[in-house]
Write a protein that holds these residues in place. Structure first.
Motif, PDB file in Angstrom:
ATOM      1  N   THR A  65     -18.398  -2.076  -2.973  1.00 29.34           N
ATOM      2  CA  THR A  65     -16.699  -1.425  -3.009  1.00 29.34           C
ATOM      3  C   THR A  65     -16.626  -0.253  -4.126  1.00 29.34           C
ATOM      4  OG1 THR A  65     -15.981  -2.824  -1.674  1.00 29.34           O
ATOM      5  CG2 THR A  65     -14.363  -1.270  -2.484  1.00 29.34           C
TER       6      THR A  65
ATOM      7  N   THR B 272       0.887  -1.048   0.041  1.00 30.61           N
ATOM      8  CA  THR B 272      -0.034  -0.155  -0.047  1.00 30.61           C
ATOM      9  C   THR B 272       0.949   1.342  -0.071  1.00 30.61           C
ATOM     10  OG1 THR B 272       0.009   0.302   2.309  1.00 30.61           O
ATOM     11  CG2 THR B 272      -1.943  -1.062   1.381  1.00 30.61           C
TER      12      THR B 272
ATOM     13  N   ILE C 246     -14.193   2.020  -6.596  1.00 30.88           N
ATOM     14  CA  ILE C 246     -12.916   1.895  -6.862  1.00 30.88           C
ATOM     15  C   ILE C 246     -12.291   2.911  -7.766  1.00 30.88           C
ATOM     16  CG2 ILE C 246     -11.272   0.682  -8.216  1.00 30.88           C
ATOM     17  CD1 ILE C 246     -13.591  -1.810  -8.100  1.00 30.88           C
TER      18      ILE C 246
ATOM     19  N   TYR D 243     -13.922   1.887   0.250  1.00 33.83           N
ATOM     20  CA  TYR D 243     -13.212   2.778  -1.014  1.00 33.83           C
ATOM     21  C   TYR D 243     -11.898   2.236  -1.068  1.00 33.83           C
ATOM     22  CZ  TYR D 243     -12.936   6.843  -3.988  1.00 33.83           C
ATOM     23  OH  TYR D 243     -12.901   7.531  -5.044  1.00 33.83           O
ATOM     24  N   VAL D 244     -11.336   1.766  -2.309  1.00 34.31           N
ATOM     25  CA  VAL D 244     -10.080   1.469  -2.692  1.00 34.31           C
ATOM     26  C   VAL D 244      -9.548   2.129  -3.767  1.00 34.31           C
ATOM     27  CG1 VAL D 244      -9.785  -0.836  -1.932  1.00 34.31           C
ATOM     28  CG2 VAL D 244     -10.850  -0.909  -3.999  1.00 34.31           C
TER      29      VAL D 244
ATOM     30  N   LEU E 107     -13.399  -3.303   2.718  1.00 36.47           N
ATOM     31  CA  LEU E 107     -13.160  -1.948   2.490  1.00 36.47           C
ATOM     32  C   LEU E 107     -14.228  -1.136   1.644  1.00 36.47           C
ATOM     33  CD1 LEU E 107      -9.366  -1.907   1.423  1.00 36.47           C
ATOM     34  CD2 LEU E 107     -10.185  -1.294   3.652  1.00 36.47           C
TER      35      LEU E 107
ATOM     36  N   VAL F 234      -9.496  -6.846  -0.264  1.00 35.14           N
ATOM     37  CA  VAL F 234     -10.470  -5.794  -0.075  1.00 35.14           C
ATOM     38  C   VAL F 234     -11.752  -6.537   0.535  1.00 35.14           C
ATOM     39  CG1 VAL F 234     -11.853  -4.358  -1.478  1.00 35.14           C
ATOM     40  CG2 VAL F 234      -9.709  -4.491  -1.936  1.00 35.14           C
TER      41      VAL F 234
ATOM     42  N   THR G 151     -10.458   3.016   4.011  1.00 36.15           N
ATOM     43  CA  THR G 151     -10.056   3.666   2.711  1.00 36.15           C
ATOM     44  C   THR G 151      -8.423   3.010   2.513  1.00 36.15           C
ATOM     45  OG1 THR G 151     -11.547   5.380   2.704  1.00 36.15           O
ATOM     46  CG2 THR G 151      -9.488   5.267   1.209  1.00 36.15           C
ATOM     47  N   ALA G 152      -8.036   2.517   1.570  1.00 39.20           N
ATOM     48  CA  ALA G 152      -6.639   2.132   1.502  1.00 39.20           C
ATOM     49  C   ALA G 152      -6.129   2.207  -0.123  1.00 39.20           C
ATOM     50  CB  ALA G 152      -6.388   0.701   1.792  1.00 39.20           C
ATOM     51  N   THR G 153      -4.937   2.829  -0.371  1.00 39.31           N
ATOM     52  CA  THR G 153      -4.546   2.868  -1.717  1.00 39.31           C
ATOM     53  C   THR G 153      -3.428   1.637  -2.012  1.00 39.31           C
ATOM     54  OG1 THR G 153      -4.625   5.307  -1.484  1.00 39.31           O
ATOM     55  CG2 THR G 153      -3.346   4.333  -3.206  1.00 39.31           C
ATOM     56  N   PHE G 154      -3.600   0.783  -2.783  1.00 42.89           N
ATOM     57  CA  PHE G 154      -2.963  -0.339  -3.028  1.00 42.89           C
ATOM     58  C   PHE G 154      -2.055   0.030  -4.455  1.00 42.89           C
ATOM     59  CE2 PHE G 154      -6.589  -2.011  -1.119  1.00 42.89           C
ATOM     60  CZ  PHE G 154      -5.667  -2.795   0.018  1.00 42.89           C
TER      61      PHE G 154
END
Ligand code: SF4
Ligand code: SF4
Length: 289
Positions: A132, A35, A134, A99-100, A97, A92, A53-56
């Protein structure tokens, strides 16, 4: 360059110890996914993980470009991992999650710039987590934009994000290998293909830009149909990266946000700790996603 500027008090890391935050960290370790939140030591990590929320970062952690503001390693990347989309989707779903954000390094070595891999990730996450949202934060797909956008338009995200990062005068210094007009046109061309998907872009302040140059970029974004904006403070990741030329005060960010709204952005997140994906869920909501 002179001595490094002292960090002002408003730049500080918020620490969170919530249970959901710890669960996200544990699950990420097990899935061996990267991430940006963790790798860039994002100051908002507690808040974002706590809210789902996370950013991959997919497609590996070696970039084919070398932008002097960025501390992602440069090198020859591995071929895309065919299992990655599935691992991402499982993670996810497991973390529920909401929001990704899916992003990647530049993959100038791939004929589609990695677009098919993005599309596979979108499909896999949708299949397992239909509720979710995206967002994709893409590289510029320079030299292969038409191919890449056709692929993405066939499996569209909920938000299409591509960062301009800085003002055109500083591109040669800060984004060698990128082209300002190309990046603007990428956002516009996606919009032409998927008129219902909001587009988004972001800037970092503190690389030597003037306030007027920032306003010009914001106008250019609106002229290319971009709906959402993020503006944050550049922080030097390591001593070898570009120095911070100025720290912009919170009140100045607030003024920028007002100017952005007056220009017609559906949402503008502007603040010292704002990152491209900060409050991405709220931004998407404001843009009608
Ligand atoms: Fe992750 Fe973006 Fe939130 Fe930072 S702002 S923690 S990178 S989702
Ligand atoms: Fe970093 Fe992106 Fe530049 Fe690669 S293209 S060096 S990941 S900013």
């Amino acid at each position: 360059a002179g001595p490094a500027l002292r960090k002002p008090d408003w730049i500080r890391v918020r620490v969170s110890q919530s249970e959901s935050f710890r669960e996200v960290k544990r699950t990420l370790r097990e899935a061996s996914l990267h991430t940006v939140c963790e790798e860039a030591s994002c100051p908002n990590i507690g808040e974002c993980f706590g809210k789902g929320t996370a950013t991959f970062m997919v497609l590996g952690d070696l970039c084919t470009r070398r932008c002097p503001f960025c501390d992602v390693a440069h090198g020859r990347p591995q071929p895309p991992d065919p299992q990655e989309a599935q691992h991402l989707a499982e993670t996810v779903a497991r973390l529920r999650l909401k929001y990704v954000v899916i992003t990647s390094v530049d993959r100038d070595d791939l004929r589609d710039g990695g677009a098919a891999h993005f599309a596979a990730c979108i499909r896999a996450v949708r299949a397992q987590s239909p509720g979710t949202q995206i967002e994709v934060l893409t590289p510029d797909f320079r030299g292969r934009a038409e191919v890449a956008l056709d692929i993405l338009a066939a499996d569209p995200p909920d938000v299409m994000n591509h960062n301009l990062e800085t003002v055109p005068r500083l591109y040669r210094q800060a984004r060698p290998g990128a082209d300002y007009l190309h990046s603007l046109q990428l956002l516009q061309s996606f919009r032409a293909r998927c008129p219902d998907v909001p587009t988004k872009s972001g800037l970092m302040l503190g690389l030597g830009e003037t306030d007027d140059e920032v306003l010009d970029v914001m106008r250019d974004l609106r002229h290319h149909g971009v709906d959402m904006l993020t503006v944050g403070q550049y922080l030097q990741p390591r001593p070898g990266n570009l120095p911070v030329e100025r720290y912009v005060a919170p009140a100045q960010f607030e003024t920028l946000a007002q100017q952005a709204r007056a220009m017609g952005f559906a949402h503008a997140a502007c603040g010292p700790l704002v990152r491209s994906s900060y409050h991405a869920d709220r931004q998407a909501h404001a843009a009608g996603v």
